[in-house]
Scaffold this motif. Structure first.
Motif, mmCIF file in Angstrom:
data_model
loop_
_atom_site.group_PDB
_atom_site.id
_atom_site.type_symbol
_atom_site.label_atom_id
_atom_site.label_comp_id
_atom_site.label_asym_id
_atom_site.label_seq_id
_atom_site.Cartn_x
_atom_site.Cartn_y
_atom_site.Cartn_z
ATOM 1 N N ILE A 67 0.837 -1.206 0.000
ATOM 2 C CA ILE A 67 0.000 0.000 0.000
ATOM 3 C C ILE A 67 0.872 1.257 0.000
ATOM 4 N N GLU A 68 1.886 1.278 0.846
ATOM 5 C CA GLU A 68 2.761 2.458 0.933
ATOM 6 C C GLU A 68 3.544 2.678 -0.363
ATOM 7 N N ILE A 69 4.000 1.604 -0.970
ATOM 8 C CA ILE A 69 4.719 1.741 -2.237
ATOM 9 C C ILE A 69 3.760 2.201 -3.334
ATOM 10 N N ALA A 70 2.519 1.724 -3.295
ATOM 11 C CA ALA A 70 1.516 2.180 -4.267
ATOM 12 C C ALA A 70 1.235 3.671 -4.104
ATOM 13 N N LYS A 71 1.223 4.151 -2.866
ATOM 14 C CA LYS A 71 1.029 5.594 -2.624
ATOM 15 C C LYS A 71 2.179 6.395 -3.225
ATOM 16 N N ALA A 72 3.389 5.867 -3.109
ATOM 17 C CA ALA A 72 4.576 6.584 -3.579
ATOM 18 C C ALA A 72 4.745 6.522 -5.097
ATOM 19 N N PHE A 73 4.416 5.384 -5.710
ATOM 20 C CA PHE A 73 4.731 5.180 -7.124
ATOM 21 C C PHE A 73 3.505 5.125 -8.037
ATOM 22 N N GLY A 74 2.343 4.822 -7.482
ATOM 23 C CA GLY A 74 1.147 4.668 -8.300
ATOM 24 C C GLY A 74 0.366 5.959 -8.429
ATOM 25 N N ASP A 75 -0.839 5.833 -8.983
ATOM 26 C CA ASP A 75 -1.708 7.012 -9.081
ATOM 27 C C ASP A 75 -2.531 7.147 -7.799
#
Length: 130
Positions: A102-110
């Motif tokens: 989830i945290e990586i998705a916040k940093a790298f995703g939309d």
């Protein structure tokens, strides 16, 4: 290298492999730059790629109204790394894997990636009885 950093670097390597059809070792060499070898990064990237068909089947069976091919490259590879880690890592609790995804998705995703990753990984956890 911290595990969070290893996961982020793994995402970058898998992105290169997915988009540019880069060899695994070349992608690893590119993302580690001058930081040297990292066992957890190798574990994540090589293990994910060695098991990508099984991982994609697991992800696909937990998607609603989506296919693997329709996912963004970032979301697809975050899900791949986290699914691999849930299946194969004996050192990291499943809930930590989900939180990291989830945290990586916040940093790298939309702006929708973290919610999407959370929903899919939670379903995978439930179906795998982890």
């Amino acid at each position: 290298m911290k595990r969070r950093t290893a996961r982020e670097k793994a995402l970058q390597a898998l992105f290169q492999i997915d988009i540019a059809d880069t060899e695994i070792q070349d992608a690893l060499n590119f993302v580690i730059e001058d930081q040297g070898h990292d066992e957890y990064l190798d574990f994540l990237v090589k293990g994910t790629m060695e098991n990508v068909n099984k991982i994609d089947e697991i992800i696909a069976s937990n998607l609603e109204n989506w296919t693997i091919a329709r996912l963004s490259n970032i979301d697809r590879n975050i899900l791949r790394i986290a699914t691999f880690e849930m299946l194969k890592s004996t050192e990291v609790p499943v809930n930590v894997v989900i939180d990291e995804g989830i945290e990586i998705a916040k940093a790298f995703g939309d702006d929708q990636s973290s919610k999407f990753v959370n929903a899919v990984l939670s379903k995978i956890k439930e179906h795998l009885h982890l």
